[in-house]
Design an enzyme around this catalytic site. Structure first.
Site: not given
Length: 406
Positions: A144, A146, A151, A324, A326, A331
């Site tokens: 899952h 991404k 470089d 979508h 996450k 603080d």
């Protein structure tokens, strides 16, 4: 090697005092997976595909030695083909290009885009290959993540896959898509590179030989640097590192916690941590979809709301479209952006990666975007929530019983 990492991590901890309240989190992440605190970084928050995709395209065009791409969902559409074209152009210019795609999440490109990439010199391999895709029910143990690494000094991580639906700039998208990604320039890229190479060596027929070209020495960033740690986990992890990190971050907060998750089935420990924080006087706000792409997951999530509301947690349902992202802010000093949802699948069954940024400026920017999202949300009032039909509440409780399988 471990002694060098210990010295590196200790030196960086001693060099910064900005995140003293979260030093326990920093140490825990290091102890669980030897991911050190990196202090020479510049990050950029990217809201939705409208901001992410132009940044990615520009960075890819500037690649000189290698491009490493790893995605759960990659589609053969406008943005997918734009990135494909750059990868092919770069191979012809002598740049090494490697592409990992999840064989379930990106099943639609197996005979189209992947074939074109291979024909033009891009090294492309599926993660956890599925032989008979039409008969596949292998939702577990998916990659899952991404990740893009360019470089060895520039990287991207977050919730946004490669698909037109993740950008509201594309005409024809029926649903507004709200998501968050992060661009990193600096030493933390080396940790994402390490994760990519591990995944590459697992799923490809090439065992990548480590050289300085993949882990270049990065000069000191002139402007204000940021402290970043990368935390990853998966079925091959000795411990649920991301799960532990979220719990520890919640426990470490003293004033405010802002959580966003599209799939909220966190289990009892995180629920208890959120309740304890709220009961201790910490302002805890949770943003979840009002419009969901999964009735079952949404029903299971709702089964947790009553006890959270009773403890003082504020819950908001996003109404503008589908959220979508996450993310977490604690603080206004700690920001987490990554691929992991707050559910059993992300914590136990999928390969995930999050960036943990100890920086007030980025945390404030992420918090500001959270407040903007609240304008497009409806807050749940506890009495009206309790007054809902009993049969609806019963269905949610029943679905909760099977939530680990969702």
């Amino acid at each position: 090697m471990l002694k060098k990492l210990d010295l590196y991590n200790r030196k960086n901890l001693e060099a910064t005092k900005e995140h003293d309240a979260f030093v326990g989190l920093t140490n825990m992440i290091y102890q669980t997976e030897r991911s050190p605190l990196t202090t020479n970084n510049k990050t950029k928050l990217l809201i939705n595909g409208e901001q992410k995709f132009p940044e990615v395209l520009e960075a890819l065009r500037n690649a000189k030695h290698h491009i490493h791409v790893e995605y759960y969902i990659y589609e053969d559409d406008e943005i997918g083909r734009a990135i494909e074209q750059i990868m092919i152009e770069k191979v012809k210019a002598g740049v090494e290009v490697r592409f990992i795609y999840d064989d379930f999440g990106s099943s639609s490109i197996r005979k189209t885009l992947v074939k074109r990439l291979r024909e033009n010199g891009v090294k492309a391999f599926p993660f956890y290959e599925i032989k008979l895709i039409k008969l596949a029910s292998r939702l577990n143990y998916r990659n899952h993540r991404k990740i893009i690494v360019i470089d060895g000094h520039t990287s991207f991580v977050g919730g946004i896959n490669i698909s037109d639906k993740y950008s509201n700039a594309f005409v024809g998208n029926e649903l507004y898509w709200r998501d968050t990604h992060l661009k990193i320039e600096g030493d933390a890229t080396a940790i994402l590179q390490h994760i990519f190479i591990g995944d590459w060596n697992y799923c490809s027929d090439e065992k990548l030989i480590i050289t300085d070209n993949y882990f270049p020495k990065i000069e000191k960033i002139d402007e204000q640097t940021q402290n970043v740690q990368i935390v990853s986990s998966g079925p091959d992890s000795d411990r649920p590192n991301i799960y532990y990190a979220i719990i520890k971050a919640i426990q470490s907060a003293k004033k405010e916690i802002l959580l966003t998750s599209p799939y909220f089935i966190p289990g009892e420990t995180i629920i208890d941590a959120m309740k304890m924080a709220a009961l201790s006087g910490v302002e805890v706000k949770l943003l979840v979809p009002g419009i969901s792409d999964s009735y079952m997951v949404n029903a299971a999530a709702k089964s947790y709301y009553t006890e959270l509301l009773e403890a003082g947690v504020q819950i908001y349902l996003y109404q503008k479209g589908f959220v979508h992202a996450k993310t977490m802010v604690a603080d206004r000093a700690l920001a987490i952006v990554g691929t992991a949802n707050m559910d059993y699948r992300s914590f136990d069954l999928n390969f995930e990666v999050n960036a943990v940024v100890y920086d007030e400026s980025l945390a404030a920017e992420l918090a500001d975007n959270f407040q903007i999202d609240l304008r497009d949300s409806e807050q749940i009032e506890i009495q009206s929530w309790l007054d809902r039909p009993k049969h609806i509440q019963l269905i949610e409780k029943i679905v909760r019983l099977i939530s680990p399988m969702l």
